[in-house]
Design a protein around this motif. Structure first.
Motif, PDB file in Angstrom:
ATOM      1  N   MET A   1      22.918  37.233  52.553  1.00  8.92           N
ATOM      2  CA  MET A   1      24.345  37.474  52.754  1.00  8.92           C
ATOM      3  C   MET A   1      25.184  36.833  51.656  1.00  8.92           C
ATOM      4  N   ILE A   2      24.766  35.642  51.214  1.00 12.22           N
ATOM      5  CA  ILE A   2      25.492  34.971  50.135  1.00 12.22           C
ATOM      6  C   ILE A   2      25.448  35.809  48.867  1.00 12.22           C
ATOM      7  N   MET A   3      24.274  36.395  48.590  1.00 14.15           N
ATOM      8  CA  MET A   3      24.133  37.229  47.399  1.00 14.15           C
ATOM      9  C   MET A   3      25.046  38.438  47.473  1.00 14.15           C
ATOM     10  N   VAL A   4      25.146  39.025  48.673  1.00 17.08           N
ATOM     11  CA  VAL A   4      26.002  40.194  48.851  1.00 17.08           C
ATOM     12  C   VAL A   4      27.432  39.872  48.483  1.00 17.08           C
ATOM     13  N   PHE A   5      27.937  38.768  48.999  1.00 18.44           N
ATOM     14  CA  PHE A   5      29.330  38.439  48.741  1.00 18.44           C
ATOM     15  C   PHE A   5      29.557  37.931  47.322  1.00 18.44           C
ATOM     16  N   SER A   6      28.526  37.432  46.661  1.00 18.58           N
ATOM     17  CA  SER A   6      28.654  37.102  45.243  1.00 18.58           C
ATOM     18  C   SER A   6      28.866  38.361  44.432  1.00 18.58           C
ATOM     19  N   ILE A   7      28.125  39.418  44.799  1.00 24.09           N
ATOM     20  CA  ILE A   7      28.284  40.708  44.123  1.00 24.09           C
ATOM     21  C   ILE A   7      29.664  41.258  44.402  1.00 24.09           C
ATOM     22  N   VAL A   8      30.126  41.133  45.650  1.00 19.68           N
ATOM     23  CA  VAL A   8      31.461  41.599  46.006  1.00 19.68           C
ATOM     24  C   VAL A   8      32.507  40.923  45.133  1.00 19.68           C
ATOM     25  N   TYR A   9      32.396  39.613  45.004  1.00 19.24           N
ATOM     26  CA  TYR A   9      33.400  38.875  44.243  1.00 19.24           C
ATOM     27  C   TYR A   9      33.411  39.314  42.786  1.00 19.24           C
ATOM     28  N   LEU A  10      32.219  39.468  42.190  1.00 18.80           N
ATOM     29  CA  LEU A  10      32.169  39.918  40.802  1.00 18.80           C
ATOM     30  C   LEU A  10      32.770  41.300  40.654  1.00 18.80           C
ATOM     31  N   GLY A  11      32.521  42.156  41.639  1.00 18.52           N
ATOM     32  CA  GLY A  11      33.089  43.501  41.597  1.00 18.52           C
ATOM     33  C   GLY A  11      34.599  43.468  41.647  1.00 18.52           C
ATOM     34  N   LEU A  12      35.154  42.554  42.400  1.00 17.54           N
ATOM     35  CA  LEU A  12      36.600  42.481  42.542  1.00 17.54           C
ATOM     36  C   LEU A  12      37.286  42.109  41.232  1.00 17.54           C
ATOM     37  N   LEU A  13      36.567  41.434  40.358  1.00 14.92           N
ATOM     38  CA  LEU A  13      37.160  41.045  39.083  1.00 14.92           C
ATOM     39  C   LEU A  13      37.560  42.248  38.252  1.00 14.92           C
ATOM     40  N   PHE A  14      36.966  43.395  38.555  1.00 11.87           N
ATOM     41  CA  PHE A  14      37.226  44.583  37.762  1.00 11.87           C
ATOM     42  C   PHE A  14      37.988  45.641  38.528  1.00 11.87           C
ATOM     43  N   LEU A  15      38.489  45.318  39.696  1.00 10.54           N
ATOM     44  CA  LEU A  15      39.301  46.262  40.443  1.00 10.54           C
ATOM     45  C   LEU A  15      40.683  46.376  39.827  1.00 10.54           C
ATOM     46  N   PRO A  16      41.415  47.484  40.100  1.00 10.92           N
ATOM     47  CA  PRO A  16      42.792  47.572  39.620  1.00 10.92           C
ATOM     48  C   PRO A  16      43.576  46.341  40.044  1.00 10.92           C
ATOM     49  N   GLY A  17      44.281  45.757  39.096  1.00 13.27           N
ATOM     50  CA  GLY A  17      45.036  44.551  39.405  1.00 13.27           C
ATOM     51  C   GLY A  17      44.292  43.287  39.050  1.00 13.27           C
ATOM     52  N   LEU A 182      40.079  42.513  60.360  1.00 13.21           N
ATOM     53  CA  LEU A 182      41.199  42.049  59.537  1.00 13.21           C
ATOM     54  C   LEU A 182      41.591  40.597  59.822  1.00 13.21           C
ATOM     55  N   PRO A 183      41.631  40.155  61.099  1.00 11.32           N
ATOM     56  CA  PRO A 183      41.954  38.735  61.335  1.00 11.32           C
ATOM     57  C   PRO A 183      40.938  37.775  60.714  1.00 11.32           C
ATOM     58  N   GLU A 184      39.730  38.258  60.470  1.00  6.71           N
ATOM     59  CA  GLU A 184      38.682  37.401  59.897  1.00  6.71           C
ATOM     60  C   GLU A 184      38.739  37.359  58.380  1.00  6.71           C
ATOM     61  N   ILE A 185      39.573  38.182  57.765  1.00  4.63           N
ATOM     62  CA  ILE A 185      39.718  38.158  56.301  1.00  4.63           C
ATOM     63  C   ILE A 185      41.189  37.947  55.930  1.00  4.63           C
ATOM     64  N   GLU A 186      41.865  37.162  56.747  1.00  5.47           N
ATOM     65  CA  GLU A 186      43.302  36.975  56.567  1.00  5.47           C
ATOM     66  C   GLU A 186      43.642  36.387  55.211  1.00  5.47           C
ATOM     67  N   LYS A 187      42.800  35.475  54.703  1.00  2.14           N
ATOM     68  CA  LYS A 187      43.102  34.803  53.443  1.00  2.14           C
ATOM     69  C   LYS A 187      42.424  35.511  52.269  1.00  2.14           C
ATOM     70  N   LYS A 188      43.012  35.342  51.090  1.00  4.87           N
ATOM     71  CA  LYS A 188      42.502  35.957  49.869  1.00  4.87           C
ATOM     72  C   LYS A 188      41.039  35.590  49.620  1.00  4.87           C
ATOM     73  N   ASP A 189      40.282  36.584  49.158  1.00  4.02           N
ATOM     74  CA  ASP A 189      38.862  36.463  48.796  1.00  4.02           C
ATOM     75  C   ASP A 189      37.938  36.362  49.999  1.00  4.02           C
ATOM     76  N   MET A 190      38.476  36.446  51.211  1.00  4.01           N
ATOM     77  CA  MET A 190      37.610  36.464  52.380  1.00  4.01           C
ATOM     78  C   MET A 190      37.071  37.884  52.576  1.00  4.01           C
ATOM     79  N   GLY A 191      35.792  37.991  52.945  1.00  4.82           N
ATOM     80  CA  GLY A 191      35.163  39.293  53.142  1.00  4.82           C
ATOM     81  C   GLY A 191      34.329  39.319  54.402  1.00  4.82           C
ATOM     82  N   LYS A 192      34.066  40.535  54.870  1.00  8.47           N
ATOM     83  CA  LYS A 192      33.320  40.675  56.113  1.00  8.47           C
ATOM     84  C   LYS A 192      32.527  41.981  56.098  1.00  8.47           C
TER      85      LYS A 192
END
Length: 314
Positions: A1-17, A182-192
């Motif tokens: 699960m940690i690996m999954v969210f590491s990939i998510v975070y890296l992916g977000l670096l290249f999202l619009p914005g 959504l309540p579980e990802i209220e803060k920035k960079d939180m994922g589920k």
């Protein structure tokens, strides 16, 4: 699960914005009116969103728009980027888009939402100057460019499906799994990770019969750096969400820690661009192309043969 969210975070670096930092917002000094001070490409001539005036569109009949892989359940995860709620799937190149105004095949990258602080505004594109409470963007990159990041360097790099939402008295069950976390990802960079696999077909095209009825135009990302690399496809059919489902998105917090009550960019000048309206026809409204047009000639041929035999026997 940690690996999954590491990939998510890296992916977000290249999202619009995220392409050039996070120094933008939707209010005050960091609001859309000031984006161009840091992101000069936000004052280009082919910017999005726009107002689509149905009286000033060109009616066309394009090849069938095709989505491959949307009827397969996918493990999905949602993330609060500080600017929006983003949904991605684990599989690589699992969902593909082609046809319509597109000359090539595009690969699904992510989808995200834009909303307003009430049920009367929130969409980015307007229809006849009418705003909707929410808009979803499904972002695809051109397969030939191999990645979303690389596709940003080309004018035909992205294809974006846009869906507008209306307020309904009943909740939409398709979105309950997203709204629930959504309540579980209220803060920035939180994922589920969503508990149940998601069927993207129910989000992209809940009514397959209306899939070919859409507007399309060339435009840009609607967040900095506002690169003009996107072909927009706005479905004319609207989806439904309840007031409570819409309100749940407004509790998400932005990158400054404040509630993200609205995250839509105002409409931009059309600057002479042509907006096309694809009119569904018998050859692109279903998967049985041409069958009806073939049956009638065959019937006439058969009747002609019978008449000829009758006359010959006389």
């Amino acid at each position: 699960m940690i690996m999954v969210f590491s990939i998510v975070y890296l992916g977000l670096l290249f999202l619009p914005g995220f392409c050039r930092g996070q120094n933008f917002g939707y209010d005050g000094d960091q609001g859309p009116a000031n984006w161009s001070k840091e992101y000069h490409t936000c004052i280009g001539k082919h910017q999005s969103p726009i107002n689509i005036d149905e009286h000033n569109v060109t009616n066309v009949s394009l090849p069938p728009l095709k989505l491959i892989g949307i009827d397969n359940p996918h493990q999905s995860y949602v993330t609060n980027t500080g600017h929006t709620v983003t949904l991605k799937i684990n599989e690589s190149k699992a969902v593909m888009l082609s046809g319509g105004p597109l000359r090539d095949t595009y690969v699904f990258e992510q989808l995200h939402f834009h909303w307003g602080e009430n049920d009367f505004e929130g969409s980015e594109d307007l229809i006849n100057n009418h705003s909707f409470p929410m808009e979803m963007h499904a972002v695809f990159y051109k397969e030939d460019y191999n990645s979303f990041k690389e596709a940003l360097n080309y004018s035909d790099g992205l294809a974006i499906l846009a869906c507008l939402y209306e307020v309904s008295s009943q909740p939409n069950p398709t979105y309950e799994s997203i709204v629930k976390v959504l309540p579980e990802i209220e803060k920035k960079d939180m994922g589920k990770v969503l508990q149940e696999p998601l069927l993207l077909e129910s989000i992209f095209v809940p009514d397959i019969a209306k899939m070919q009825d859409y507007f399309t135009y060339s435009g840009s990302l609607t967040t900095p750096p506002c690169l003009e690399v996107a072909k927009w496809i706005d479905f004319k059919d609207h989806q439904q969400l309840s007031h409570d489902q819409l309100a749940a998105f407004r509790d998400i917090r932005n990158w400054e820690g404040n509630k993200l009550t609205h995250n839509f960019r105002p409409v931009q000048p059309l600057e002479g661009r042509e907006v096309l309206h694809n009119i569904p026809s018998s050859h692109n409204s279903n998967g049985h192309s041409g069958q009806r047009s073939v049956k009638i000639p065959i019937l006439f041929v058969a009747l002609g043969a019978l008449v000829a035999i009758f006359l010959f026997n006389i």
